[in-house]
Design a protein around this motif. Structure first.
Motif, PDB file in Angstrom:
ATOM      1  N   THR A 206       0.800  -1.225   0.000  1.00  0.00           N
ATOM      2  CA  THR A 206       0.000   0.000   0.000  1.00  0.00           C
ATOM      3  C   THR A 206       0.830   1.271   0.000  1.00  0.00           C
ATOM      4  N   GLY A 207       2.077   1.178   0.448  1.00  0.00           N
ATOM      5  CA  GLY A 207       2.908   2.369   0.581  1.00  0.00           C
ATOM      6  C   GLY A 207       2.671   3.122   1.867  1.00  0.00           C
ATOM      7  N   SER A 208       1.804   2.611   2.739  1.00  0.00           N
ATOM      8  CA  SER A 208       1.516   3.292   4.003  1.00  0.00           C
ATOM      9  C   SER A 208       2.294   2.643   5.139  1.00  0.00           C
ATOM     10  N   PRO A 209       3.135   3.394   5.832  1.00  0.00           N
ATOM     11  CA  PRO A 209       3.892   2.823   6.948  1.00  0.00           C
ATOM     12  C   PRO A 209       3.093   2.683   8.240  1.00  0.00           C
ATOM     13  N   VAL A 210       1.844   3.156   8.242  1.00  0.00           N
ATOM     14  CA  VAL A 210       1.065   3.097   9.481  1.00  0.00           C
ATOM     15  C   VAL A 210      -0.170   2.215   9.378  1.00  0.00           C
ATOM     16  N   ILE A 211      -0.372   1.538   8.240  1.00  0.00           N
ATOM     17  CA  ILE A 211      -1.580   0.726   8.114  1.00  0.00           C
ATOM     18  C   ILE A 211      -1.569  -0.435   9.105  1.00  0.00           C
ATOM     19  N   GLY A 212      -0.414  -1.093   9.272  1.00  0.00           N
ATOM     20  CA  GLY A 212      -0.330  -2.179  10.243  1.00  0.00           C
ATOM     21  C   GLY A 212      -0.516  -1.689  11.660  1.00  0.00           C
ATOM     22  N   PHE A 213       0.050  -0.535  11.965  1.00  0.00           N
ATOM     23  CA  PHE A 213      -0.128   0.068  13.289  1.00  0.00           C
ATOM     24  C   PHE A 213      -1.599   0.332  13.564  1.00  0.00           C
ATOM     25  N   GLY A 214      -2.315   0.882  12.567  1.00  0.00           N
ATOM     26  CA  GLY A 214      -3.729   1.169  12.748  1.00  0.00           C
ATOM     27  C   GLY A 214      -4.537  -0.089  13.012  1.00  0.00           C
TER      28      GLY A 214
END
Length: 297
Positions: A206-214
């Protein structure tokens, strides 16, 4: 650097975190992060940036403000005898009907805003939000419960500790434990690698570094309800950061293992023997981020 609006809004965020409880506030943080990530798939990124920067990691539900405010308010409530333990970050503190408890949350929300903004401005080589959460918990424990960051060993285990040897501090007992099902080496390695690989993969796709954190923050609702759910945002975020920096899924998974191990180490150092909550995941995220900057950049 600082604004009056930021101070006022952060007071509100700290009151919010105290009112609904630190952990419920953090779960909402996770949901807002996911909303911001979803908004990021539209062409206009204005909404995504606003949701992530100004809400999820800003004055309303930023962990250094809302969660930290809830943690500090719980310590204060325990000092007043309104909570059985300062480690209770689940109970919504509005039910105590004590405006002073909520005000403490607000004050620590402002403190979190001031500290994190300063740390970011000076270019501190770590995750400044996580570092602020950990530091805020240490300050709250000292201010309200007159106890240091390492807590107080039981008299029996204190006998095992000698100068240069922490000894008994690392012994886990039925009472002195963070997560009973997340304390053993094998379990930590499997969880760290598995959840780390999943988060790293999501980031690379996805290119998002915070999706897993969310996702990891949001699933803590299952920690509150049926119980037994793993705490994994300190696994997911370091894995995502490492994967983003290297483009390598395996390195991301290994950073997930590192986060899991440091989280348990932090629990044994700061949480298990203390009277209040000093957040093991925040310590782990800050440490892993620093190591990523030093070793991967």
């Amino acid at each position: 650097m600082y604004t009056l609006a930021g101070v006022v809004a952060s007071f509100g965020g700290g009151v919010f975190g105290a009112a609904i409880g630190g952990l419920p506030a953090f779960i909402i943080t996770g949901l807002v992060v996911l909303a911001g990530v979803a908004a990021g798939f539209f062409k206009d990124l204005t909404a995504a940036r606003a949701v992530l920067n100004q809400v999820a990691f800003g004055p309303f539900v930023g962990p250094h403000i809302a969660f930290a405010g809830g943690v500090a308010a719980a310590a204060y409530a325990a000092r007043k005898g309104l909570l059985a333990t300062g480690k209770d970050i689940i109970t919504p503190l509005a039910k105590l009907n004590d405006p002073g408890v909520l005000a403490v949350g607000g004050v620590f929300g402002v403190l979190g805003y001031l500290l994190q903004t300063w740390f970011a401005a000076i270019g501190l080589k770590t995750d400044t939000v996580a570092f602020t959460v950990a530091l805020s918990g240490i300050l709250a424990r000292w201010a309200f419960l007159a106890e240091g960051p390492f807590g107080t060993l039981s008299p029996e285990l204190a006998k095992e500790a000698t100068p240069g040897n922490l000894g008994g501090r690392f012994v886990v007992t039925e009472r002195a434990v963070w997560l009973p099902y997340q304390k053993d080496l094998t379990q930590l390695v499997v969880l760290g690698f598995g959840l780390g690989a999943a988060s790293a993969s999501a980031t690379l796709f996805t290119g998002s570094p915070v999706i897993g954190f969310g996702i990891a923050a949001a699933w803590l609702i299952f920690l509150i309800t049926p119980g037994g759910a793993p705490v994994g945002h300190h696994i997911a975020l370091p894995a995502a950061v490492a994967a983003s920096m290297t483009g390598n899924l395996l390195i991301g998974a290994l950073w997930g293992v590192l986060g899991a191990l440091i989280g348990e180490l932090a629990a044994r150092l700061f949480y298990n023997w203390g009277k209040s909550h000093i957040d093991p995941p925040a310590v782990a995220i800050a440490a892993c981020n620093t190591l990523a900057v030093l070793l991967l950049s």
